[in-house]
Scaffold this motif. Structure first.
Motif, PDB file in Angstrom:
ATOM      1  N   ALA A  92       0.834  -1.203   0.000  1.00 21.03           N
ATOM      2  CA  ALA A  92       0.000   0.000   0.000  1.00 21.03           C
ATOM      3  C   ALA A  92       0.868   1.252   0.000  1.00 21.03           C
ATOM      4  O   ALA A  92       2.017   1.237   0.472  1.00 21.03           O
ATOM      5  CB  ALA A  92      -0.917   0.008   1.217  1.00 21.03           C
ATOM      6  N   LEU A  93       0.316   2.326  -0.527  1.00 21.10           N
ATOM      7  CA  LEU A  93       0.989   3.622  -0.439  1.00 21.10           C
ATOM      8  C   LEU A  93       0.887   4.126   0.998  1.00 21.10           C
ATOM      9  O   LEU A  93      -0.202   4.144   1.587  1.00 21.10           O
ATOM     10  CB  LEU A  93       0.337   4.624  -1.383  1.00 21.10           C
ATOM     11  N   VAL A  94       2.034   4.543   1.566  1.00 23.64           N
ATOM     12  CA  VAL A  94       2.023   5.014   2.958  1.00 23.64           C
ATOM     13  C   VAL A  94       2.321   6.504   3.066  1.00 23.64           C
ATOM     14  O   VAL A  94       1.974   7.129   4.068  1.00 23.64           O
ATOM     15  CB  VAL A  94       3.007   4.208   3.831  1.00 23.64           C
ATOM     16  N   ALA A  95       2.953   7.081   2.045  1.00 22.90           N
ATOM     17  CA  ALA A  95       3.245   8.511   2.090  1.00 22.90           C
ATOM     18  C   ALA A  95       3.452   9.024   0.676  1.00 22.90           C
ATOM     19  O   ALA A  95       4.050   8.351  -0.167  1.00 22.90           O
ATOM     20  CB  ALA A  95       4.488   8.787   2.936  1.00 22.90           C
ATOM     21  N   VAL A  96       2.959  10.235   0.431  1.00 22.51           N
ATOM     22  CA  VAL A  96       3.066  10.852  -0.893  1.00 22.51           C
ATOM     23  C   VAL A  96       3.406  12.323  -0.699  1.00 22.51           C
ATOM     24  O   VAL A  96       2.774  13.008   0.114  1.00 22.51           O
ATOM     25  CB  VAL A  96       1.750  10.726  -1.693  1.00 22.51           C
ATOM     26  N   GLY A  97       4.404  12.797  -1.447  1.00 25.12           N
ATOM     27  CA  GLY A  97       4.755  14.212  -1.390  1.00 25.12           C
ATOM     28  C   GLY A  97       6.182  14.420  -0.945  1.00 25.12           C
ATOM     29  O   GLY A  97       7.123  13.977  -1.611  1.00 25.12           O
ATOM     30  N   ASP A  98       6.353  15.066   0.208  1.00 29.66           N
ATOM     31  CA  ASP A  98       7.692  15.317   0.762  1.00 29.66           C
ATOM     32  C   ASP A  98       8.083  14.111   1.613  1.00 29.66           C
ATOM     33  O   ASP A  98       7.872  14.081   2.818  1.00 29.66           O
ATOM     34  CB  ASP A  98       7.671  16.600   1.588  1.00 29.66           C
ATOM     35  N   VAL A  99       8.637  13.118   0.933  1.00 32.31           N
ATOM     36  CA  VAL A  99       8.890  11.819   1.566  1.00 32.31           C
ATOM     37  C   VAL A  99      10.383  11.500   1.509  1.00 32.31           C
ATOM     38  O   VAL A  99      11.024  11.700   0.473  1.00 32.31           O
ATOM     39  CB  VAL A  99       8.101  10.700   0.848  1.00 32.31           C
ATOM     40  N   ALA A 100      10.904  11.010   2.597  1.00 26.62           N
ATOM     41  CA  ALA A 100      12.304  10.578   2.633  1.00 26.62           C
ATOM     42  C   ALA A 100      12.353   9.060   2.724  1.00 26.62           C
ATOM     43  O   ALA A 100      11.577   8.444   3.464  1.00 26.62           O
ATOM     44  CB  ALA A 100      13.033  11.206   3.816  1.00 26.62           C
ATOM     45  N   ALA A 101      13.256   8.458   1.960  1.00 24.58           N
ATOM     46  CA  ALA A 101      13.417   7.002   2.000  1.00 24.58           C
ATOM     47  C   ALA A 101      14.094   6.573   3.293  1.00 24.58           C
ATOM     48  O   ALA A 101      14.943   7.290   3.842  1.00 24.58           O
ATOM     49  CB  ALA A 101      14.249   6.544   0.809  1.00 24.58           C
ATOM     50  N   GLU A 102      13.706   5.419   3.798  1.00 25.31           N
ATOM     51  CA  GLU A 102      14.394   4.838   4.941  1.00 25.31           C
ATOM     52  C   GLU A 102      15.564   3.995   4.452  1.00 25.31           C
ATOM     53  O   GLU A 102      15.628   3.598   3.287  1.00 25.31           O
ATOM     54  CB  GLU A 102      13.411   4.006   5.762  1.00 25.31           C
ATOM     55  N   SER A 103      16.485   3.719   5.343  1.00 32.73           N
ATOM     56  CA  SER A 103      17.739   3.072   4.934  1.00 32.73           C
ATOM     57  C   SER A 103      17.526   1.694   4.318  1.00 32.73           C
ATOM     58  O   SER A 103      18.303   1.263   3.468  1.00 32.73           O
ATOM     59  CB  SER A 103      18.681   2.955   6.137  1.00 32.73           C
ATOM     60  N   SER A 104      16.469   1.009   4.711  1.00 34.46           N
ATOM     61  CA  SER A 104      16.230  -0.344   4.204  1.00 34.46           C
ATOM     62  C   SER A 104      15.392  -0.367   2.921  1.00 34.46           C
ATOM     63  O   SER A 104      15.149  -1.439   2.363  1.00 34.46           O
ATOM     64  CB  SER A 104      15.522  -1.174   5.277  1.00 34.46           C
ATOM     65  N   ASP A 105      14.947   0.797   2.462  1.00 35.26           N
ATOM     66  CA  ASP A 105      14.055   0.849   1.302  1.00 35.26           C
ATOM     67  C   ASP A 105      14.795   0.551   0.001  1.00 35.26           C
ATOM     68  O   ASP A 105      15.980   0.866  -0.154  1.00 35.26           O
ATOM     69  CB  ASP A 105      13.429   2.237   1.167  1.00 35.26           C
ATOM     70  N   GLU A 106      14.067  -0.034  -0.930  1.00 38.10           N
ATOM     71  CA  GLU A 106      14.492  -0.003  -2.326  1.00 38.10           C
ATOM     72  C   GLU A 106      14.151   1.383  -2.858  1.00 38.10           C
ATOM     73  O   GLU A 106      13.034   1.859  -2.680  1.00 38.10           O
ATOM     74  CB  GLU A 106      13.750  -1.069  -3.133  1.00 38.10           C
ATOM     75  N   THR A 107      15.095   2.038  -3.502  1.00 34.61           N
ATOM     76  CA  THR A 107      14.886   3.412  -3.969  1.00 34.61           C
ATOM     77  C   THR A 107      15.010   3.480  -5.477  1.00 34.61           C
ATOM     78  O   THR A 107      15.948   2.931  -6.058  1.00 34.61           O
ATOM     79  CB  THR A 107      15.909   4.372  -3.318  1.00 34.61           C
ATOM     80  N   VAL A 108      14.054   4.157  -6.097  1.00 32.31           N
ATOM     81  CA  VAL A 108      14.055   4.349  -7.547  1.00 32.31           C
ATOM     82  C   VAL A 108      14.014   5.847  -7.824  1.00 32.31           C
ATOM     83  O   VAL A 108      13.133   6.552  -7.302  1.00 32.31           O
ATOM     84  CB  VAL A 108      12.851   3.655  -8.212  1.00 32.31           C
ATOM     85  N   ASP A 109      14.957   6.339  -8.618  1.00 31.32           N
ATOM     86  CA  ASP A 109      14.983   7.743  -9.018  1.00 31.32           C
ATOM     87  C   ASP A 109      14.169   7.894 -10.296  1.00 31.32           C
ATOM     88  O   ASP A 109      14.519   7.351 -11.348  1.00 31.32           O
ATOM     89  CB  ASP A 109      16.434   8.191  -9.254  1.00 31.32           C
ATOM     90  N   ALA A 110      13.054   8.631 -10.214  1.00 31.42           N
ATOM     91  CA  ALA A 110      12.181   8.809 -11.373  1.00 31.42           C
ATOM     92  C   ALA A 110      12.767   9.768 -12.409  1.00 31.42           C
ATOM     93  O   ALA A 110      12.265   9.838 -13.533  1.00 31.42           O
ATOM     94  CB  ALA A 110      10.816   9.307 -10.923  1.00 31.42           C
ATOM     95  N   ARG A 111      13.766  10.511 -12.033  1.00 32.10           N
ATOM     96  CA  ARG A 111      14.446  11.446 -12.950  1.00 32.10           C
ATOM     97  C   ARG A 111      13.476  12.423 -13.595  1.00 32.10           C
ATOM     98  O   ARG A 111      13.569  12.740 -14.780  1.00 32.10           O
ATOM     99  CB  ARG A 111      15.208  10.670 -14.029  1.00 32.10           C
ATOM    100  N   GLY A 112      12.538  12.880 -12.796  1.00 32.91           N
ATOM    101  CA  GLY A 112      11.614  13.905 -13.263  1.00 32.91           C
ATOM    102  C   GLY A 112      10.482  13.411 -14.133  1.00 32.91           C
ATOM    103  O   GLY A 112       9.712  14.223 -14.669  1.00 32.91           O
ATOM    104  N   ARG A 113      10.349  12.102 -14.282  1.00 33.64           N
ATOM    105  CA  ARG A 113       9.266  11.577 -15.109  1.00 33.64           C
ATOM    106  C   ARG A 113       7.961  11.503 -14.320  1.00 33.64           C
ATOM    107  O   ARG A 113       7.925  11.646 -13.104  1.00 33.64           O
ATOM    108  CB  ARG A 113       9.647  10.206 -15.657  1.00 33.64           C
TER     109      ARG A 113
END
Length: 410
Positions: free
Chosen positions: A31-52
């Motif tokens: 589920a989506l848990v946060a949208v907007g000004d969100v910071a990734a946690e250290s254990s997260d998989e992170t994807v850079d959308a590169r402005g898309r």
């Protein structure tokens, strides 16, 4: 397939109901848990959308075939399946099987047959099919000619709080028509039906829905007269919605000029004036849903004389790219696009999806809106590549797709 690791998508243009905003989103446990000004946690998989762009996964309302690779290519994570199957979805056991068929990486929401064998006569077991997983009731490719039967369908649907998905075409007028009556049909000598066949069906079904207090959705409304009826009904508070496919806001009956059966559709392509009316209806909110109408047909159905060919097109892979033309043409903005393709069909189905809002299912599409490609029927991933857009350059591709926070395509 369960999300094992939280996912954060950063540096994105998030398509929200309020418009496009720069930001990030995070999802965990599907589920989506946060949208907007969100910071990734250290254990997260992170994807850079590169402005898309980041859109909700598309909810394709009213398809006739499930083609998982084609749906994933097009950014579709959920599809409402029409009851016109073999055998038709007129029994709880068939509905139950279909409801489980696409999981976990594509959710299929069956629409129950309104009548047994879709013959328009005897009501099917609507309550039992709802309990088995049906998310709506549909008349299929046919119009229910008997007004008493259609009224009973709508009355039962109102009691069950299910939407009725209707085919808007008076069968007595339409007959075996392959084209819309007019100059093109006359020149080509094709059996044709007047566009009023759609308006008559819409008028009757709106009147019956008002009587029953039911929610009514016309899967496709493609003529100015019928759209005016829907517009008027909405203004007086009738619970009616309307859909369309890209073919009817992109193409007119001029496309039938070469007898190319990829342009043999149901409803048939309309006049240029009606095509413009559809675009106006998308702009002013009369049309609520854009769907693919995905109905791939093989050579045995299409390599025939135009009037003998089966109607239908493979639309799942081109749905998003063709709908993005409406944004580039200034007809709608990105927020309205997301409502047409995602949120509105999700509302009709009563599912917690179709929006980038905390608490909704993490069905997410990463989209490059400017990526060019050429539609090729020979290279389509659908069961058949019958598209009237074969060879057409388009822009917009899904570059990554997640279902419930799990990567499934792109």
């Amino acid at each position: 397939m369960k999300q094992q690791r939280a996912l954060t998508i950063t540096n994105a243009q998030l398509v929200t109901p309020g418009g496009v905003v720069d930001g990030s989103l995070r999802c965990a446990d599907g589920a989506l848990v946060a949208v907007g000004d969100v910071a990734a946690e250290s254990s997260d998989e992170t994807v850079d959308a590169r402005g898309r762009l980041v859109l909700p996964g598309l909810v394709d309302f009213g398809v006739f075939t499930i083609d998982k690779p084609a749906f994933h290519f097009g950014g579709i994570t959920r599809a409402a399946l029409m009851p016109d199957q073999s055998p038709p979805l007129d029994l709880p056991s068939r509905v139950s099987y279909i409801a489980k068929s696409g999981k976990p990486d594509l959710w299929v929401h069956p629409l129950a047959a309104a009548t047994r064998a879709l013959d328009g006569e005897q009501l099917a077991e609507l309550g039992l099919m709802q309990a088995a997983g049906a998310r709506g009731i549909a008349t299929g490719r046919r119009w229910i000619a008997d007004s008493g039967t259609m009224l009973r369908v709508l009355q039962y649907a109102a009691m069950l709080d299910l939407v009725v998905v209707a085919h808007a075409e008076d069968a007595a007028l339409a007959g075996n028509a392959a084209a819309t009556a007019g100059e093109m049909a006359t020149r080509m000598g094709l059996p044709s039906a007047p566009p009023e066949a759609e308006a008559l069906a819409v008028a009757r079904d709106i009147a019956l829905a008002e009587m029953a207090g039911a929610q009514l959705h016309f899967r496709q409304v493609t003529t100015r007269a019928a759209l005016n009826l829907v517009r008027s009904a909405k203004a007086r508070g009738v619970a009616v919605t309307a859909g369309v496919t890209p073919a009817h806001f992109m193409l007119s009956d001029l496309e039938t000029g070469g007898f190319r059966t990829f342009a043999r559709l149901s409803p048939p392509l309309r006049s240029e004036a009606d095509r413009q009316a559809v675009r106006e209806a998308i702009a002013d909110g009369t049309i609520d849903v854009i769907s693919s109408g995905h109905d791939p047909r093989g050579v045995e159905d299409k390599r025939l004389p135009f009037a003998d060919a089966e109607p239908g097109m493979a639309g799942a892979e081109t749905l998003l790219a063709l709908s993005l033309t409406l944004v580039r043409d200034g007809v709608i903005d990105h927020a309205r696009l997301a409502d047409l393709l995602c949120a509105a069909p999700a509302r009709l189905l009563g599912i917690n999806a179709g929006s980038l809002a905390p608490g909704t299912e993490a069905d997410i599409a990463l989209v490059d809106p400017d990526k060019p490609w050429i539609v090729s029927s020979a290279r389509m991933q659908a069961a058949a590549g019958n598209t009237p857009f074969d060879g057409q350059p388009v822009q917009g591709r899904v570059t990554a797709l997640w279902k419930g926070g799990v990567h499934v395509g792109g």
